[in-house]
Design a protein around this motif. Structure first.
Motif, PDB file in Angstrom:
ATOM      1  N   ASP A 412      87.500 -23.200  93.644  1.00 43.27           N
ATOM      2  CA  ASP A 412      86.907 -21.916  94.002  1.00 43.27           C
ATOM      3  C   ASP A 412      87.715 -21.047  94.967  1.00 43.27           C
ATOM      4  O   ASP A 412      87.293 -19.949  95.314  1.00 43.27           O
ATOM      5  CB  ASP A 412      85.475 -22.092  94.540  1.00 43.27           C
ATOM      6  N   GLN A 428      90.737 -15.307  97.738  1.00 42.46           N
ATOM      7  CA  GLN A 428      89.301 -15.084  97.632  1.00 42.46           C
ATOM      8  C   GLN A 428      88.604 -16.422  97.399  1.00 42.46           C
ATOM      9  O   GLN A 428      89.147 -17.302  96.727  1.00 42.46           O
ATOM     10  CB  GLN A 428      88.997 -14.122  96.484  1.00 42.46           C
ATOM     11  N   TYR A 429      87.418 -16.562  97.959  1.00 40.63           N
ATOM     12  CA  TYR A 429      86.575 -17.721  97.664  1.00 40.63           C
ATOM     13  C   TYR A 429      85.586 -17.255  96.610  1.00 40.63           C
ATOM     14  O   TYR A 429      84.824 -16.318  96.831  1.00 40.63           O
ATOM     15  CB  TYR A 429      85.845 -18.183  98.928  1.00 40.63           C
ATOM     16  N   ARG A 430      85.645 -17.895  95.441  1.00 37.97           N
ATOM     17  CA  ARG A 430      84.939 -17.315  94.300  1.00 37.97           C
ATOM     18  C   ARG A 430      84.226 -18.399  93.492  1.00 37.97           C
ATOM     19  O   ARG A 430      84.639 -18.732  92.375  1.00 37.97           O
ATOM     20  CB  ARG A 430      85.983 -16.605  93.422  1.00 37.97           C
ATOM     21  N   ALA A 436      81.255 -12.220  94.702  1.00 42.65           N
ATOM     22  CA  ALA A 436      82.393 -12.626  95.533  1.00 42.65           C
ATOM     23  C   ALA A 436      82.677 -11.611  96.629  1.00 42.65           C
ATOM     24  O   ALA A 436      83.020 -11.978  97.752  1.00 42.65           O
ATOM     25  CB  ALA A 436      83.621 -12.829  94.657  1.00 42.65           C
ATOM     26  N   ASP A 437      82.528 -10.342  96.295  1.00 45.40           N
ATOM     27  CA  ASP A 437      82.813  -9.305  97.283  1.00 45.40           C
ATOM     28  C   ASP A 437      81.941  -9.497  98.528  1.00 45.40           C
ATOM     29  O   ASP A 437      82.440  -9.565  99.649  1.00 45.40           O
ATOM     30  CB  ASP A 437      82.560  -7.929  96.651  1.00 45.40           C
ATOM     31  N   ASN A 440      82.670 -12.951 100.437  1.00 45.94           N
ATOM     32  CA  ASN A 440      83.889 -13.000 101.247  1.00 45.94           C
ATOM     33  C   ASN A 440      83.775 -12.145 102.505  1.00 45.94           C
ATOM     34  O   ASN A 440      84.289 -12.504 103.561  1.00 45.94           O
ATOM     35  CB  ASN A 440      85.108 -12.615 100.421  1.00 45.94           C
ATOM     36  N   GLU A 463      87.796  -5.157  95.727  1.00 42.83           N
ATOM     37  CA  GLU A 463      86.992  -6.323  96.114  1.00 42.83           C
ATOM     38  C   GLU A 463      87.484  -6.914  97.425  1.00 42.83           C
ATOM     39  O   GLU A 463      88.691  -6.938  97.684  1.00 42.83           O
ATOM     40  CB  GLU A 463      87.136  -7.405  95.049  1.00 42.83           C
ATOM     41  N   TYR A 465      88.781  -9.524  99.918  1.00 39.15           N
ATOM     42  CA  TYR A 465      89.536 -10.773  99.919  1.00 39.15           C
ATOM     43  C   TYR A 465      89.712 -11.222 101.369  1.00 39.15           C
ATOM     44  O   TYR A 465      89.604 -10.433 102.291  1.00 39.15           O
ATOM     45  CB  TYR A 465      90.920 -10.583  99.288  1.00 39.15           C
TER      46      TYR A 465
END
Ligand SMILES: *Cc1c(COP(=O)(O)O)cnc(C)c1O
Length: 504
Positions: A412, A428-430, A436-437, A440, A463, A465
């Protein structure tokens, strides 16, 4: 009357530096008190930030910053007012302080600041900095030669990258107007055709390019962003394309502004290609190496090949040369271009002085009164030697590389620049099925508020990050792993009920 005034001057004795015991004692005791306070701070500093909320801090600082007509003891002010400031200051020397291009200062640089302050030379005219003028000149000679320039080059110390970039674009504009219209901008202001003037830079160049364009009377719209490739470097063929289109539209590009080490990714624009392109079109070539300039001392020096072709460049020392803020230089390939901004004031740097060969550095600067920052750079370089500093820089690049690998190993986490050129890693942690936006953004904020690490955030394609900028050579991959563990822990907390963030 005379005795009264004598009593007054007696009263002032212990507040200034001079030969009397009273003064020397006061100086020593205050410096010692500050040293004690700082030693105590560093001894117990566990986290890079106290985690205090902004509204809380505003109130606290309003209470602390209380100015009265009466004098107080330095020690009392230190204990009561400065302590709370220190307590909630960012601890930039902590190994988990890895957000911005904001370095831990070398002890030599901090000691240098004391010398700079106590001597208080002003770098504008020779009679205010008789020895310091030549120290700065020697340091400029050192850096111009490190950058690959000839003896025709020159430069000046600045307040940092913003000012150096401004100077590059200022000289570029004025040199162009002289060449194009035989027009003197310094005397006559902008020429009639100024609305056609354009600057090319990558879409990831520092915002000081736009600010400079605004301040130069050209407007931010005079800055034309060039697309980047998948490694966030300026695409030089796109730049060539844009230049051809400008020709058709009868626009007047005058500068190519390249970046060696973008603020977000640390990406390096292709200097040789851009130098060729600039030559082909007769444009000023400026390189912003505020970040990447550190490579000049590193075994990664080759990544800056082509730098020596720049007409002017920006180097920052309060980033990757571990200096206390502020300090940077503006370097110029052909010293004669400084004539474009020199101005003679009878009281400071008269033309007569100049004819007699007196060196007034104000001729090369957009500032007047100016700090003797060259001293701390010289002190640092001579004490540590350039090898050791280079190894510090190499170390951070290595740690950033390991950090990117660690990100790829963890589920992730997605590094946006898996092979960092410098020491910045954007990721990014996804986890699946999550915004995710939002996540994070929350993670970065939550970590800042618990104070265990300081990381940055930025936007990639709109987005949010996360970002590490690893400047501290003491930061290890274990520090990085602990921060990632913390992100995972916070994310789990957020996804099972939510983190409580104090919004102020
Ligand atoms: C930091 C930075 C600047 C601005 O420099 P300051 O010293 O903060 O004024 C300009 N360009 C780049 C690429 C930077 O990283």
């Amino acid at each position: 009357m005379r005795t009264e005034s004598k009593a007054q001057t007696d009263l002032f004795q212990s507040f200034f530096l001079h030969q009397d015991e009273e003064s020397l004692q006061a100086f020593q005791s205050q410096i010692e008190a500050v040293t004690e306070t700082l030693m105590h701070t560093f001894k117990k500093a566990g986290h890079p930030f106290s985690g205090a909320q902004s509204d809380e801090l505003q109130k606290q600082m309003a209470a602390v910053v209380d100015v009265t007509e009466e004098a107080r003891s330095f020690q009392d002010v230190l204990n009561e007012a400065v302590q709370p400031i220190i307590h909630s200051s960012l601890h930039v020397s902590h190994t988990k302080s890895m957000a911005h291009l904001h370095c831990p200062p070398l002890i030599q640089g901090v000691a240098g600041e004391l010398l700079i302050g106590a001597l208080n030379q002003s770098m504008d005219s020779w009679d205010q900095s008789p020895a310091a003028t030549y120290v700065e000149e020697e340091m400029i000679r050192y850096w111009t030669s490190k950058a690959g320039y000839s003896a025709q080059a020159d430069g000046v110390f600045t307040s940092g990258g913003t000012q150096s970039n401004y100077m590059g674009l200022l000289l570029a504009r004025d040199a162009f107007c002289r060449k194009q219209w035989n027009h003197n901008v310094q005397k006559q202001g902008l020429p009639e055709g100024f609305k056609k003037l354009r600057i090319l830079c990558s879409e990831e160049a520092h915002f000081s390019v736009k600010k400079s364009a605004a301040q130069l009377g050209l407007g931010e719209d005079a800055v034309v962003p060039v697309p980047v490739d998948d490694q966030h470097r300026m695409d030089s063929s796109a730049a060539g394309q844009i230049l051809s289109e400008m020709q058709e539209q009868q626009l007047l590009p005058f500068a190519v502004f390249a970046t060696s080490g973008t603020t977000d990714f640390g990406s390096l624009d292709p200097l040789e290609e851009l130098a060729d392109l600039s030559k082909e079109h007769g444009l000023w070539f400026h390189v912003d190496a505020a970040y990447g300039g550190g490579l000049l001392l590193s075994r990664h020096r080759h990544k800056l090949t082509g730098l020596e072709q720049a007409d002017s460049m920006t180097l920052d020392f309060h980033k990757w040369l571990y200096q206390p803020i502020s300090s940077g230089v503006f370097l110029l390939k052909d010293r004669s271009h400084f004539n474009l901004i020199s101005h003679h004031a009878d009281y400071l740097n008269s033309e007569q002085d100049e004819q007699e060969g007196v060196l007034h550095l104000v001729n090369k600067s957009v500032q007047t009164t100016r700090r003797f920052d060259a001293l701390k750079i010289f002190l640092t370089l001579q004490t540590l030697g350039t090898d050791l500093i280079g190894r510090m820089i190499d170390q951070t690049i290595e740690t950033a590389g390991l950090a990117a690998q660690e990100l790829m190993r963890r589920p992730d986490f997605y590094p946006e620049n898996p092979e960092p050129e410098l020491s910045a890693v954007v990721f990014q942690y996804r986890p699946e099925c999550v915004d995710a936006d939002g996540l994070n953004r929350t993670l970065q904020q939550a970590l800042f508020q618990n104070g265990r690490a300081v990381t940055a955030k930025t936007k990639v394609n709109g987005e949010t990050y996360l970002k590490f900028t690893i400047l501290n050579p003491r930061t290890t991959i274990d520090d990085v792993k602990e921060v990632l563990d913390e992100f995972e822990r916070l994310a789990a907390q957020q996804m099972t009920g939510g983190i409580h963030l104090d919004k102020s």
